[in-house]
Scaffold this active site. Structure first.
Site, short mmCIF file in Angstrom:
data_model
loop_
_atom_site.label_atom_id
_atom_site.label_comp_id
_atom_site.label_asym_id
_atom_site.label_seq_id
_atom_site.Cartn_x
_atom_site.Cartn_y
_atom_site.Cartn_z
N ASN A 51 0.81 -1.22 0.00
CA ASN A 51 0.00 0.00 0.00
C ASN A 51 0.85 1.27 0.00
O ASN A 51 0.42 2.30 -0.49
CB ASN A 51 -0.95 0.02 1.20
CG ASN A 51 -0.31 -0.42 2.49
OD1 ASN A 51 0.24 -1.52 2.58
ND2 ASN A 51 -0.33 0.42 3.49
N THR A 70 -26.49 -10.84 9.04
CA THR A 70 -27.29 -10.39 7.90
C THR A 70 -26.43 -9.57 6.95
O THR A 70 -25.68 -8.70 7.38
CB THR A 70 -28.51 -9.56 8.41
OG1 THR A 70 -29.25 -10.41 9.29
CG2 THR A 70 -29.38 -9.10 7.26
N GLY A 72 -13.75 -3.06 -0.53
CA GLY A 72 -14.53 -2.24 -1.45
C GLY A 72 -14.01 -0.82 -1.63
O GLY A 72 -13.95 -0.32 -2.74
N GLN A 127 -4.79 -3.87 -2.27
CA GLN A 127 -4.32 -2.80 -3.16
C GLN A 127 -4.19 -3.24 -4.61
O GLN A 127 -4.05 -2.42 -5.50
CB GLN A 127 -2.96 -2.25 -2.68
CG GLN A 127 -3.03 -1.51 -1.36
CD GLN A 127 -3.81 -0.20 -1.43
OE1 GLN A 127 -4.10 0.33 -2.51
NE2 GLN A 127 -4.16 0.35 -0.28
N CYS A 169 2.93 9.06 13.46
CA CYS A 169 3.34 9.78 14.66
C CYS A 169 3.11 8.87 15.86
O CYS A 169 1.98 8.63 16.24
CB CYS A 169 2.52 11.05 14.78
SG CYS A 169 3.18 12.14 16.03
#
Ligand code: PLP
Length: 389
Positions: free
Chosen positions: A150, A236, A199, A178, A324
């Protein structure tokens, strides 16, 4: 101010066509796909269609697709499943440059008595397959290696890795979050057992993912309850998002080849111009195969957070490899694993493009970044020393 969004590896814009596809499934077609009545049945049909669309993009079979809530869940579910399938095996192999969705889980498991091996990468962020071959053994339950990084976009030789692992009887999982939608994948001709996608990295909304599980691969669900997803992921279904995911995959399949070419040209122009205009730069992962949309550029004697803030003032959204932590700015674990020198790792910026990136966006960065770097270098003691050389 017009936003120039070049942070698509963090998340992407939902494609309007995807949004239109999911829209009716909130207030109109809100039935439960498990219901016996027609109202649920029509939603079930769309979920089936979405499953087929995802499968088609991956060259997989529809029943190999398990919908989840995100890439992180898919990664967690794959690794946990393997450990349950092989309770006697106590070894896991991954790499030092994985996303925290894999790495944190593996490190937690090592505290619970599992033996975890994190493979090294070279200066280009590339794997050594001989090291993998040497380290995978009869005790290895699963090997989890990312398809593409990534931060740098570096693509691992995943098919070769999977073949090595399969010979030793372990399961092979890849985090392809990715990669999917950016480069072609074909599960029909692959040795991969499980593959994760998400997604929101391919123009579907946040909060939906997929775990591909090859037919015949033993699998133990992480979420148990109802019979959804053939018992592999209870709960669900997030129907609107699943339908969106299906549409996003259909669009990716339809347009990927053209888009990847156009995106690669823009990325390469950005890379060429920035390295020509800014002295003392290097491309992280530049010497190996990378995703067409990702540019991680290291600039010596400057500090990533400062660059990002000044870019942001001009409407440009990018990302730095630094996180950080406890008040000190640590360079990213990916760049550290690659041995990127400290003076470069701190000044590393990632630009990640998408189908919505334009030539004007690229021009804006080429115009804005060189003076920002010159200004920051003039302000820092190391930078001044460098300028005076
Ligand atoms: N794996 C990789 C390589 C990623 O880049 C990301 C997100 O940044 C994830 C996993 C996690 O995906 P999600 O945000 O859907 O949980």
């Amino acid at each position: 101010m017009r936003e120039i969004y070049l942070d698509n590896n963090a998340t992407t814009k939902v494609d309007e066509r995807v949004f239109e596809e999911m829209r009716p499934y909130f207030c109109e077609l809100y039935g439960n796909p498990s219901s016996m009545h027609f109202f649920g049945g029509q939603v079930q049909k769309k979920v089936d269609e979405a499953r087929a669309r995802v499968a088609s993009l991956l060259g997989a079979l529809p029943d190999e697709i398990v919908f989840t809530a995100c890439g992180t869940e898919s990664d967690n579910a794959a690794i946990r499943s393997a450990l349950e399938v092989f309770p006697e095996k106590r070894h896991i192999i991954t790499s030092r440059v994985e996303h925290p969705a894999v790495l944190t889980q593996c490190r937690n498991l090592s505290k619970r008595g599992y033996r975890v091996t994190e493979l090294n990468v070279d200066g280009n962020g590339q794997l050594d397959l001989n090291e993998l071959e040497r380290l995978v053994d009869e005790d290895t339950a699963i090997v989890s290696l990312m398809y593409a990084n990534n931060e740098t976009g570096v693509i691992f030789p995943i098919e070769e890795a999977a073949k090595i692992v399969k010979k030793k009887g372990a399961l092979f999982h890849t985090d392809a979050v990715q990669a999917v939608g950016k480069i072609p994948l074909n599960m029909a001709e692959s040795a991969i057992d499980m593959l994760s996608l998400s997604g929101h990295k391919l123009h579907a909304p946040k909060g939906v993912g997929v775990l591909y599980v090859r037919r015949g691969t033993p699998f133990r669900p992480m979420l148990v309850g109802g019979h959804q997803e053939r018992g592999r992921r209870a709960g669900t279904e997030n129907t609107a998002s699943i339908i969106a995911m299906g549409k996003a995959c259909q669009l990716a399949e339809q347009y990927m080849a053209d888009e990847a070419g156009r995106v690669r040209e823009m990325r390469d122009r950005l890379e060429r111009e920035l390295t020509a205009l800014i002295p003392n730069t290097r491309i992280n992962g530049g010497g190996t195969e990378r995703l067409p949309n990702t540019l991680s550029i290291a600039m010596e004697f400057v500090e990533g957070e400062g660059i990002l803030l000044l870019l942001s003032e001009k409407g440009i959204c990018a990302s730095s490899g630094s996180a950080c932590t406890s008040g000190s700015l640590e360079p990213s674990h990916v760049l550290r694993a690659m041995g990127v020198p400290f003076t470069c790792a701190h000044g590393s910026i990632r630009f990640s493009l998408s189908r919505f990136t334009t030539d004007d966006d690229i021009d804006a960065v080429i115009e804005a970044l060189p003076p920002i770097i010159a200004r920051l270098r003039a302000m820092s003691p190391f930078g001044r020393e460098f300028l005076n050389k």
